[in-house]
Design a protein around this motif. Sequence first.
Motif, mmCIF file in Angstrom:
data_model
loop_
_atom_site.group_PDB
_atom_site.id
_atom_site.type_symbol
_atom_site.label_atom_id
_atom_site.label_comp_id
_atom_site.label_asym_id
_atom_site.label_seq_id
_atom_site.Cartn_x
_atom_site.Cartn_y
_atom_site.Cartn_z
ATOM 1 N N GLY A 141 45.309 39.043 35.124
ATOM 2 C CA GLY A 141 45.822 38.591 36.518
ATOM 3 C C GLY A 141 45.564 37.670 36.584
ATOM 4 O O GLY A 141 46.113 36.465 37.674
ATOM 5 N N SER A 192 39.217 43.212 32.889
ATOM 6 C CA SER A 192 40.426 44.989 33.418
ATOM 7 C C SER A 192 40.486 45.621 31.867
ATOM 8 O O SER A 192 40.796 46.471 31.480
ATOM 9 C CB SER A 192 41.851 44.066 33.482
ATOM 10 O OG SER A 192 41.805 43.687 34.481
ATOM 11 N N ASP A 252 40.008 48.215 39.958
ATOM 12 C CA ASP A 252 40.142 46.745 39.268
ATOM 13 C C ASP A 252 41.029 46.283 40.221
ATOM 14 O O ASP A 252 41.660 46.390 41.145
ATOM 15 C CB ASP A 252 40.511 46.630 37.961
ATOM 16 C CG ASP A 252 41.361 45.530 38.019
ATOM 17 O OD1 ASP A 252 40.686 44.696 38.245
ATOM 18 O OD2 ASP A 252 40.960 45.818 36.225
ATOM 19 N N GLU A 253 39.600 45.241 40.954
ATOM 20 C CA GLU A 253 40.220 44.342 42.326
ATOM 21 C C GLU A 253 41.235 45.854 43.727
ATOM 22 O O GLU A 253 41.850 44.709 43.865
ATOM 23 C CB GLU A 253 41.371 43.470 42.646
ATOM 24 C CG GLU A 253 40.929 42.708 40.783
ATOM 25 C CD GLU A 253 41.234 41.070 40.100
ATOM 26 O OE1 GLU A 253 41.977 40.391 41.530
ATOM 27 O OE2 GLU A 253 41.159 40.907 39.448
#
Lengths: 519, 404
Positions: A413, A49, A174-175
């Motif tokens: 995260g 990230s 991102d995810e």
Amino acid sequence: MNTDTTDYILEFENVTKRFPGVVALQDVSFKVRRGEIHGLCGENGAGKSTLMKILSGVYPSNSYEGTVWYEGKELRLEGGSIRQATNQGIATVYQELTLIPTMTVGENIHLGKEPVEVYGINWDRLYADTRELLTQYNLDIQPQDILQNLGVGKQQMTEIAKALSENAQVLILDEPTSALSEAEIDKLMDILDNLRDHGVTCFYITHKLEEFFRIADTITVLRDGQVITSQPTESLSVERLVSYMVGREMTERFPSSKHVPGEVIFEVEDLYAREPTGSREVLHGVTLDVRRGEILGIAGLMGSGRTELVMTIFGEYGKITSGSVRLHGKELHLKNSRQAMLAGISLIPEDRKRHGLVLMQSVLKNISLPNLDQFAGFMRIDSDAELAASLEFANSLSIKAPNLNVPVDSLSGGNQQKVVISKWLMSKPEVLILDDPTRGVDVGAKYEIYKLMNDLAEQGMAIIMISSELEEVLGMSDRVMVMCEGRSTETLDIKEATEERIMALATNVATENGVTETV
Amino acid sequence: MSAASTAKVKPSERPKWVETILTQFRINIQTYTLILATIAIWAYFYNETDGLFLDPRNFSNLFRQMTTTAFLSVGMVLVIVTGNIDLSVGKLAGFVSVVVAYFQSNYLTDYFGDNELLVASLSVLIGLAVGLGYGIIQGYIIAYLGVTAFIVTLGSMWLLNGAILLVTEGKTIPANQPMFSKISQGYMSSEVGWILGGLTIVVLFFTMFRGRQKKRQYNFDLPSLGTDLAKVIGLSVLVLVYIYRVNEYRGFQNPVLLLIIVALIVTYMSNNTRFGRYAYAIGGNREAAKLSGININRNIFLIFVLMGLLCGVSGVTLASRVGYGTISAGDGYELDAIAACILGGTSTLGGVGTVFGTMIGALIMASLTNGLQITNVEPAYVYVLKGIVLVVAVFVDVYLTRKR
Ligand SMILES: Nc1ncnc2c1ncn2[C@@H]1O[C@H](COP(=O)(O)OP(=O)(O)OP(=O)(O)O)[C@@H](O)[C@H]1O
Ligand SMILES: [Mg+2]
């Protein structure tokens, strides 16, 4: 720069990013071809990230060392504003959706750049433009839909459309799939394929490794802020990828378990419930039971009422209209989470930012928050005991943080997720409910969490686990309860549970037409 | 903790001590800007008044005057930290002061006139009881009946204003029983002042070393010994200078001691009790706090009860300081109290704020009021300047935080 003839749109050269006490990225160098889908892979806290935040301008150019070459020129972004990056064609699709729920799809997409005439906003043009954009990229949403009426999947499509409306050359995801159902993920994959055809370069981050093999052209693996490898997907396998990520061989994804289920301790019978405000019924007939020392998996699509079910049991969501919840055969009437916890039921909530964490506070304070009773007298919190206990959990889940005193929002995260888990485990419940516990968690840490769940089950805890990953449900549960549209359909023993069986029950169709669209 | 896998930060080219000071400054930027602002304001008034501002008498009075609203800010921090607001505190303190004056001059002195101690203690008890009682009612309405704090306390502000008029009947009521007056107008002998100062310094050093020990044990970021020593020595010097200065006038002021004790108790509560921890969690993320099993209503109720009690304390010291109860008692104190919190770094969004910062904020507000008074600035400009300072200060803070 380049001597070879490949058309590289981006090149990272010796990028190093430091935070106080942490080097998040160290000498990161790799190249990205134009129009490819570039997978970024790595454990929690590996720096994925952070790298993307450098690219999108969240971290301005003077805050890191090294160079990012974009279209052959050095990328200079200032002032911590992502606007500059968007103007240069680098757009980010945020995981936490950044749209305004009360506005329509079209309004959201054009927010800040509405077509204006002398008389005001030209709504016809706005919606016409939106429609054109949506059809161009094959996005199945209507310009005039109000956002909050859409499922997560469609909201995310809107987010992507918004990025594309800025003429994005590079799209960062991102995810993106951590909150999506299987059907929605399929849809997203189609969209990405389509984008590749349009020549858009995508960065794709996920912890569901299979997705890389479905979609990515090249995979770059980061470990502890360093590039381990960057190579075409064809030359990799899941096993190789995992060993690159964690730095050792991992032979199995799920630890073997030897649960010896005891007597039933927790039951839900024919539960009907309405949503807290309003009169819509969200649960219509849910029955389940879980035995001591057993893991009960709950499978189902997004929106099938799984989260609503556990929140209702926990006393924090709907109004129960009929049916019963029993612990040790005694009926419970839980009004809030405190009563649930005192009764011995803990819930690890799904949305860590909203329900799980006080982001500005330290790891320590977050872990101990629900458990202060353990350390506190009337006028005093025994801070040594608090620290020691929190440290024990932080260590056993290997939370990656410089120390317990850093604020949780500086953690990656996945590590935030581990903090949420620690927090609830410390209360030593009899019944533990986990709502998507491994969302955004890397393979290595997933394994740790699974081991922990097994240990807890062996110690006699009754565990209910909601999961959107079928593989996880099949790998971890002793029995699987499948939910569909607010009802429990059937509880399968793990021996008779297969992906097909579960999907059929979850979509409530005879298997002949496969997966129905529920977005 | 797998700290081993996070590599060490490369030392930079600057000399180490410069780096240390810069880091310290960056980490505590808010505190340091506040301290610098205080110094700047003092220097300005010192200059404007040819030193009168900081001469022993005014110096001593400045701190004495600050206490009344400072008691309110101590409670207000927690109220704001939970994401609430209390607009009634000024009028409640004012109401307490007139009720105390009313009872003292109408009943207490008549019945127990020969027993000074009894009259004084009953005055205090009545004051505290009124504050506490009002806090309980107000807290109940906000926390359990679910009316927002803004509305309830706005209503209270008007209600109490009316109540003050009713009690005073528009007149000024004396509250000048000698022993009662000691609360805000009394001083301690210079020996007691020095002993208190000495004790404070011992405690400062003790807590520093204990803190360091703990930080080392749990691998927390440990500032260098030099940094910590410099801080503690700096604070000790401030304590000594303060005591020297107030002893030059009449000695350590009673209300200041009272304020310090109250501030310490509330600081302790906010860090070391569930009540305090929950308050910060509720303000930081209400939903997460709720799911963590925290009884939010009860916590908010207690916060307002505490706030009421502190209004009681404030009202008693007000009556004692000015020596009477009047219709304008407590006018606008709520705004000073809120401003002190904001200046002291309390976030209006909730979840962030300290009693210590707020005390510095209160000192800044008091310095402004006092300084402008003795420079004979027209009252109109006092308001104008206070307004400007508040907004500028918050802007500087926002600017610096964004810069980081
Ligand atoms: N604002 C910050 N302040 C301090 N440290 C930070 C900050 N942001 C990230 N870090 C640290 O940088 C490292 C990399 O974090 P990053 O968020 O990039 O990880 P990630 O690869 O995205 O992990 P995940 O898969 O868990 O999302 C972590 O050790 C993290 O704690
Ligand atoms: Mg991440």
